[in-house]
Design a protein around this motif. Structure first.
Motif, PDB file in Angstrom:
ATOM      1  N   LEU A   9       4.605  -1.603   5.179  1.00  0.00           N
ATOM      2  CA  LEU A   9       5.014  -2.173   3.907  1.00  0.00           C
ATOM      3  C   LEU A   9       3.833  -2.209   2.946  1.00  0.00           C
ATOM      4  CD1 LEU A   9       7.317  -5.224   4.733  1.00  0.00           C
ATOM      5  CD2 LEU A   9       7.965  -3.122   3.567  1.00  0.00           C
ATOM      6  N   VAL A  10       4.126  -2.034   1.672  1.00  0.00           N
ATOM      7  CA  VAL A  10       3.074  -2.087   0.659  1.00  0.00           C
ATOM      8  C   VAL A  10       2.361  -3.434   0.705  1.00  0.00           C
ATOM      9  CG1 VAL A  10       2.617  -2.011  -1.826  1.00  0.00           C
ATOM     10  CG2 VAL A  10       4.295  -0.458  -0.816  1.00  0.00           C
ATOM     11  N   ALA A  11       3.111  -4.499   0.957  1.00  0.00           N
ATOM     12  CA  ALA A  11       2.519  -5.845   1.008  1.00  0.00           C
ATOM     13  C   ALA A  11       1.478  -5.967   2.110  1.00  0.00           C
ATOM     14  CB  ALA A  11       3.616  -6.887   1.201  1.00  0.00           C
ATOM     15  N   HIS A  12       1.589  -5.169   3.168  1.00  0.00           N
ATOM     16  CA  HIS A  12       0.671  -5.253   4.300  1.00  0.00           C
ATOM     17  C   HIS A  12      -0.411  -4.171   4.260  1.00  0.00           C
ATOM     18  CE1 HIS A  12       4.317  -7.157   6.552  1.00  0.00           C
ATOM     19  NE2 HIS A  12       3.719  -8.015   5.741  1.00  0.00           N
ATOM     20  N   SER A  13      -0.441  -3.396   3.184  1.00  0.00           N
ATOM     21  CA  SER A  13      -1.415  -2.305   3.080  1.00  0.00           C
ATOM     22  C   SER A  13      -2.680  -2.780   2.371  1.00  0.00           C
ATOM     23  CB  SER A  13      -0.800  -1.132   2.326  1.00  0.00           C
ATOM     24  OG  SER A  13      -0.472  -1.511   0.996  1.00  0.00           O
ATOM     25  N   ASP A  15      -5.729  -2.722  -0.573  1.00  0.00           N
ATOM     26  CA  ASP A  15      -5.662  -2.693  -2.038  1.00  0.00           C
ATOM     27  C   ASP A  15      -5.647  -1.263  -2.566  1.00  0.00           C
ATOM     28  OD1 ASP A  15      -5.636  -5.435  -2.123  1.00  0.00           O
ATOM     29  OD2 ASP A  15      -7.795  -5.638  -2.483  1.00  0.00           O
ATOM     30  N   VAL A  16      -6.398  -0.394  -1.911  1.00  0.00           N
ATOM     31  CA  VAL A  16      -6.420   1.014  -2.330  1.00  0.00           C
ATOM     32  C   VAL A  16      -5.048   1.659  -2.127  1.00  0.00           C
ATOM     33  CG1 VAL A  16      -7.410   3.288  -1.866  1.00  0.00           C
ATOM     34  CG2 VAL A  16      -8.880   1.262  -1.881  1.00  0.00           C
ATOM     35  N   GLU A  17      -4.416   1.392  -0.988  1.00  0.00           N
ATOM     36  CA  GLU A  17      -3.090   1.945  -0.708  1.00  0.00           C
ATOM     37  C   GLU A  17      -2.039   1.381  -1.659  1.00  0.00           C
ATOM     38  OE1 GLU A  17      -3.185   2.894   4.086  1.00  0.00           O
ATOM     39  OE2 GLU A  17      -2.998   0.802   3.416  1.00  0.00           O
ATOM     40  N   LYS A  18      -2.156   0.090  -1.985  1.00  0.00           N
ATOM     41  CA  LYS A  18      -1.223  -0.511  -2.938  1.00  0.00           C
ATOM     42  C   LYS A  18      -1.347   0.155  -4.303  1.00  0.00           C
ATOM     43  CE  LYS A  18      -1.084  -5.142  -0.892  1.00  0.00           C
ATOM     44  NZ  LYS A  18      -1.510  -6.547  -1.035  1.00  0.00           N
ATOM     45  N   ALA A  19      -2.594   0.322  -4.751  1.00  0.00           N
ATOM     46  CA  ALA A  19      -2.821   0.954  -6.057  1.00  0.00           C
ATOM     47  C   ALA A  19      -2.268   2.374  -6.067  1.00  0.00           C
ATOM     48  CB  ALA A  19      -4.308   0.952  -6.378  1.00  0.00           C
ATOM     49  N   ASP A  20      -2.456   3.094  -4.976  1.00  0.00           N
ATOM     50  CA  ASP A  20      -1.960   4.465  -4.883  1.00  0.00           C
ATOM     51  C   ASP A  20      -0.439   4.501  -4.913  1.00  0.00           C
ATOM     52  OD1 ASP A  20      -2.517   7.349  -4.418  1.00  0.00           O
ATOM     53  OD2 ASP A  20      -1.467   6.989  -2.524  1.00  0.00           O
ATOM     54  N   PHE A  21       0.201   3.545  -4.219  1.00  0.00           N
ATOM     55  CA  PHE A  21       1.664   3.467  -4.200  1.00  0.00           C
ATOM     56  C   PHE A  21       2.203   3.212  -5.601  1.00  0.00           C
ATOM     57  CE2 PHE A  21       5.340   0.608  -4.245  1.00  0.00           C
ATOM     58  CZ  PHE A  21       6.293   1.382  -3.598  1.00  0.00           C
ATOM     59  N   ASP A 197       7.449  -5.649  -1.089  1.00  0.00           N
ATOM     60  CA  ASP A 197       8.145  -6.177   0.092  1.00  0.00           C
ATOM     61  C   ASP A 197       9.322  -5.316   0.526  1.00  0.00           C
ATOM     62  OD1 ASP A 197       6.495  -8.539   0.147  1.00  0.00           O
ATOM     63  OD2 ASP A 197       7.681  -9.301  -1.538  1.00  0.00           O
ATOM     64  N   SER A 198       9.697  -4.333  -0.298  1.00  0.00           N
ATOM     65  CA  SER A 198      10.894  -3.540  -0.029  1.00  0.00           C
ATOM     66  C   SER A 198      10.606  -2.122   0.420  1.00  0.00           C
ATOM     67  CB  SER A 198      11.773  -3.489  -1.287  1.00  0.00           C
ATOM     68  OG  SER A 198      12.118  -4.788  -1.723  1.00  0.00           O
ATOM     69  N   TYR A 199       9.394  -1.623   0.158  1.00  0.00           N
ATOM     70  CA  TYR A 199       9.090  -0.226   0.429  1.00  0.00           C
ATOM     71  C   TYR A 199       7.794  -0.078   1.209  1.00  0.00           C
ATOM     72  CZ  TYR A 199      12.618   0.592  -3.142  1.00  0.00           C
ATOM     73  OH  TYR A 199      13.792   0.599  -3.848  1.00  0.00           O
ATOM     74  N   SER A 200       7.732   0.992   1.994  1.00  0.00           N
ATOM     75  CA  SER A 200       6.479   1.350   2.651  1.00  0.00           C
ATOM     76  C   SER A 200       5.644   2.175   1.684  1.00  0.00           C
ATOM     77  CB  SER A 200       6.750   2.134   3.937  1.00  0.00           C
ATOM     78  OG  SER A 200       7.266   3.410   3.625  1.00  0.00           O
ATOM     79  N   THR A 201       4.404   2.400   2.024  1.00  0.00           N
ATOM     80  CA  THR A 201       3.497   3.098   1.112  1.00  0.00           C
ATOM     81  C   THR A 201       3.913   4.541   0.847  1.00  0.00           C
ATOM     82  OG1 THR A 201       2.096   3.577   3.033  1.00  0.00           O
ATOM     83  CG2 THR A 201       1.495   1.667   1.689  1.00  0.00           C
ATOM     84  N   ASN A 202       4.765   5.102   1.686  1.00  0.00           N
ATOM     85  CA  ASN A 202       5.204   6.486   1.505  1.00  0.00           C
ATOM     86  C   ASN A 202       6.595   6.606   0.880  1.00  0.00           C
ATOM     87  OD1 ASN A 202       3.045   8.182   2.569  1.00  0.00           O
ATOM     88  ND2 ASN A 202       3.456   7.184   4.524  1.00  0.00           N
TER      89      ASN A 202
END
Length: 231
Positions: A9-13, A15-21, A197-202
């Motif tokens: 989940l984006v929430a569990h990634s 900061d770099v992965e969140k920004a990329d998402f 909270d709804s999507y994974s980083t991919n």
């Protein structure tokens, strides 16, 4: 061949992965809007005016179109969340084409009776509202989960009114459009606040489809309001 994708989940990634998402999500929203403009322009050139006007004149045909659109939207959303990247893009592209078809009669009539400038004004207002709502969602520390029930109930009520208006040939009027603008705005606020909270980083393609759908709903009713003021 399916692409192996992490299910974080984006929430569990990080900061770099969140920004990329978020960067990829909003890039795909922008690309979907540009694709919609392109497809709409092509359809306006190749679809006969008589067929476009028939979409408005025959309310039962329009009801059938909405039903097909609803079912196809479910499929497009499912495809956009697939593990296969090519399937994800097919879902988003398919949805863009659907939106272009649905918008065809509204854009045609807006161009003929209110002028192309009204479409530009509606687009600018939509972008401004979307940007403002997104800013609130990202900067506010409030929990917008309470909007979910409001959106679901409002969606069923609005769908019932739309179907009723088609079956019994009554005009829903300006205030219905205002209510739908509020509903679309609330949907964007809720969806944006819940992206992490709804999507994974991919799953940025699926996330972009959901935001694109809400943006187009907002655009539809803003354009309807501006047209009513010029009629």
């Amino acid at each position: 061949m399916k692409t192996m994708m992490t299910d974080v989940l984006v929430a569990h990634s990080s900061d770099v992965e969140k920004a990329d998402f978020y960067k990829k999500t909003y890039l795909h929203v922008a690309l979907a809007i540009l694709a919609f403009i392109g497809v709409e322009a092509v359809l306006l050139q190749i679809v006969p005016d008589q067929l476009i006007f028939a979409m408005f004149a025959q309310r039962y045909i329009w009801l059938l179109i909405i039903g097909v659109f609803w079912l196809a939207s479910i499929l497009a959303t499912k495809w956009s969340l697939s593990l296969d990247k090519s399937t994800q893009y097919f879902g988003l592209g398919f949805y863009v084409v659907l939106e272009a078809v649905i918008f065809l009669p509204l854009v045609k009539i807006a161009t003929l009776y209110a002028g192309p400038q009204v479409i530009y004004q509606a687009a600018m207002l939509t972008i401004a509202m979307f940007s403002g709502i997104s800013f609130i969602a990202f900067t506010s520390k409030r929990d917008f989960s309470f909007l979910r029930n409001i959106i679901v109930i409002g969606g069923f009520i609005s769908l019932g009114l739309i179907v009723g208006g088609m079956l019994f040939a009554f005009n829903l009027g300006l205030w219905f459009s205002v209510g739908m603008v509020i509903l679309a705005s609330a949907t964007i606020l809720y969806q944006t606040s819940k992206l992490k909270d709804s999507y994974s980083t991919n799953q940025y393609v699926g996330a972009s489809l959901q935001l694109f759908a809400s943006i187009m709903l907002l655009f539809w009713y803003i354009l309807s309001i501006l047209m009513s003021r010029r009629s």
